[in-house]
Write a protein that holds these residues in place. Structure first.
Motif, PDB file in Angstrom:
ATOM      1  N   ASP A 240      -8.323  -1.830   7.996  1.00  0.00           N
ATOM      2  CA  ASP A 240      -9.164  -2.343   6.913  1.00  0.00           C
ATOM      3  C   ASP A 240     -10.409  -1.482   6.705  1.00  0.00           C
ATOM      4  OD1 ASP A 240      -8.654  -4.443   5.136  1.00  0.00           O
ATOM      5  OD2 ASP A 240      -8.532  -5.880   6.758  1.00  0.00           O
ATOM      6  N   GLY A 241     -10.762  -0.666   7.668  1.00  0.00           N
ATOM      7  CA  GLY A 241     -11.927   0.199   7.542  1.00  0.00           C
ATOM      8  C   GLY A 241     -13.177  -0.323   8.216  1.00  0.00           C
ATOM      9  N   GLN A 270      -4.988   7.429  10.122  1.00  0.00           N
ATOM     10  CA  GLN A 270      -4.103   6.388   9.606  1.00  0.00           C
ATOM     11  C   GLN A 270      -2.649   6.808   9.768  1.00  0.00           C
ATOM     12  OE1 GLN A 270      -5.871   5.386   5.522  1.00  0.00           O
ATOM     13  NE2 GLN A 270      -5.700   3.378   6.513  1.00  0.00           N
ATOM     14  N   ILE A 277      -7.004   4.382   2.924  1.00  0.00           N
ATOM     15  CA  ILE A 277      -8.362   4.905   3.122  1.00  0.00           C
ATOM     16  C   ILE A 277      -8.340   6.432   3.121  1.00  0.00           C
ATOM     17  CG2 ILE A 277     -10.345   4.998   4.685  1.00  0.00           C
ATOM     18  CD1 ILE A 277      -9.578   2.200   5.652  1.00  0.00           C
ATOM     19  N   ALA A 280      -8.074   7.567  -0.414  1.00  0.00           N
ATOM     20  CA  ALA A 280      -9.335   7.422  -1.144  1.00  0.00           C
ATOM     21  C   ALA A 280     -10.332   8.507  -0.746  1.00  0.00           C
ATOM     22  CB  ALA A 280      -9.929   6.042  -0.882  1.00  0.00           C
ATOM     23  N   PRO A 303      -6.849  -2.154   1.957  1.00  0.00           N
ATOM     24  CA  PRO A 303      -8.046  -2.256   2.806  1.00  0.00           C
ATOM     25  C   PRO A 303      -9.246  -2.743   1.999  1.00  0.00           C
ATOM     26  CG  PRO A 303      -6.957  -0.133   3.082  1.00  0.00           C
ATOM     27  CD  PRO A 303      -6.346  -0.773   1.890  1.00  0.00           C
ATOM     28  N   THR A 306     -12.604  -0.141   2.244  1.00  0.00           N
ATOM     29  CA  THR A 306     -12.421   1.278   1.954  1.00  0.00           C
ATOM     30  C   THR A 306     -13.742   1.954   1.630  1.00  0.00           C
ATOM     31  OG1 THR A 306     -10.153   0.955   1.170  1.00  0.00           O
ATOM     32  CG2 THR A 306     -11.293   2.925   0.411  1.00  0.00           C
ATOM     33  N   VAL A 310     -15.010   5.137   3.834  1.00  0.00           N
ATOM     34  CA  VAL A 310     -15.189   6.447   3.199  1.00  0.00           C
ATOM     35  C   VAL A 310     -16.636   6.902   3.315  1.00  0.00           C
ATOM     36  CG1 VAL A 310     -15.150   7.659   0.986  1.00  0.00           C
ATOM     37  CG2 VAL A 310     -13.207   6.232   1.658  1.00  0.00           C
TER      38      VAL A 310
END
Length: 409
Positions: A240-241, A270, A277, A280, A303, A306, A310
């Motif tokens: 999910d980040g 990942q 993610i 992105a 996620p 994200t 990021v």
């Protein structure tokens, strides 16, 4: 909570009262408006008087940083304070100096316990009787354990294909486990619906703004444990980040407050089959929300964090890579056989990422690397057997052992 200034939307900057139970910004449909906890660091600094001597019993050493009321009684199983290991044989295998922080040693076997302790503490302090979340297994087990510790009812939503090993845990802890006939994302959507309909306290790390704040204690610990020898690269798997952003935020806070002099570059890893993610971050087009990876703890098609993940990668000067399931299984076996650390697939994914980054020239051989293992191997024994092969069957005769292992050695 006078050390917490506000909750701020990561998309539009709208602010919310941190004393209220609020999950996302109302200006955005669904769960897009993720909130960020903003602190008054002058207050935090005044309150934090712990010695940074590497003696960390649990994450509540950093209570001054945690978004809980001064009079709240922590619901804790002494999560955090996990060991940081030198990993020379693993480093030889990967061609780089390695250290490993094994957060699979937390009370329910997962880094998520750091976040769960904070959320259950807040739920209990707010007088909520029922806690809930959606999970592929780890968050469910974690929440169930801490709910039992705090005397709260726990109702969990898991996808129908969640590993049995992970479902046994919350059942033992006394939770209601509801297996949804669908994906993790469908279980997640249902958990949000019941939260709104019934007023249960939701632990979902993707939207509960205080979950990331608990996870950031892994960054505090790493900063404290690596004083004078900060790694060039800090490696996390990404689902999910929340975890990679929490770890980065904690480490960065210690740098900003002058407790450490520098911060590492982040490497986010990942699985090929759950790459949102990574896509992105690298500006790749990605609309496929169907996931396909055996690393169920990071099998997330949509996620919710994200933006934060990021942001962490970019602020740190880091990057991300993708690895195959075969590489993850190889990493699980390598980590166990070289250093005696037993990780579930998502926990071993950082090791696969380091191997990939070395092969692509992202990490140089003269750089140092610290990988964070997020979950214990007994969470998924089926994958462990796939990684390692079957046992060898023999007759109860010493001659057979002698034939297999030359007794003259």
């Amino acid at each position: 909570m006078d050390h917490v200034r506000t909750l701020e939307c990561t998309l539009c900057g709208e602010t919310y009262d941190p004393e209220q139970i609020v999950y996302t910004c109302s200006n955005h449909p669904g769960v897009r408006g993720i909130l960020e906890v903003r602190y008054d660091y002058d207050v935090v600094r005044d309150r934090f008087d712990e010695p940074l001597d590497g003696n960390i019993r649990d994450q509540w050493k950093y209570r001054a940083f945690l978004p809980v009321d001064a009079d709240a009684e922590p619901v804790t199983l002494h999560e955090g304070g996990t060991e940081l290991y030198d990993a020379p044989r693993l480093g030889d295998e990967l061609g780089v100096r390695m250290r490993v922080k094994d957060d699979g040693r937390n009370p329910t076997g997962v880094l998520k316990d750091r976040a769960t302790s904070v959320s259950v503490t807040k739920a209990a302090h707010a007088g909520r009787d029922v806690v809930t979340c959606a999970s592929t297994g780890n968050a469910a087990a974690s929440l169930a354990g801490y709910a039992a510790r705090g005397g709260l009812d726990c109702r969990l939503f898991v996808p129908g294909d969640a590993p049995e090993e992970k479902l046994a845990q919350p059942l033992v802890y006394g939770a209601d486990v509801l297996a949804v006939d669908g994906s993790y994302d469908e279980a997640y959507d249902l958990s949000m619906e019941v939260t709104e309909a019934f007023g249960w306290y939701n632990r979902n790390a993707a939207v509960n703004p205080f979950q990331v704040e608990g996870k950031r204690t892994v960054g505090h610990e790493l900063a404290e444990q690596t004083q004078g020898d900060v790694p060039d690269w800090l490696v996390f798997s990404m689902g999910d980040g929340c975890t990679i952003y929490g770890g980065w935020k904690g480490f960065r806070e210690f740098r900003d407050l002058g407790f450490v002099d520098e911060v590492p570059n982040l490497l986010g890893v990942q699985a090929d089959g759950a790459s949102a993610i990574h896509d992105a971050f690298h500006d790749h087009d990605s609309t496929d929300e169907v996931v396909n990876t055996l690393a169920d703890s990071i099998a997330v098609g949509r996620p919710r964090n994200t933006v934060k993940a990021v942001k962490a990668l970019r602020e740190s000067g880091g990057t991300s890579v993708l690895v195959s399931d075969e590489a993850i299984l190889r990493a699980e076996k390598t980590l166990g056989s070289t250093e005696g650390i037993y990780a579930e697939p998502a926990g071993a994914t950082p090791i696969a990422g380091v191997r990939k980054a070395r092969a692509e020239g992202i990490i140089d051989p003269d750089e140092s690397v610290l990988a964070v293992v997020t979950g214990y191997g007994l969470k998924d024994t089926e994958s462990a057997m796939r990684a390692s092969g079957n046992v060898t069957e023999i007759t109860p005769e010493i001659a057979e052992v002698d034939r297999r292992y030359d007794s003259a050695e």
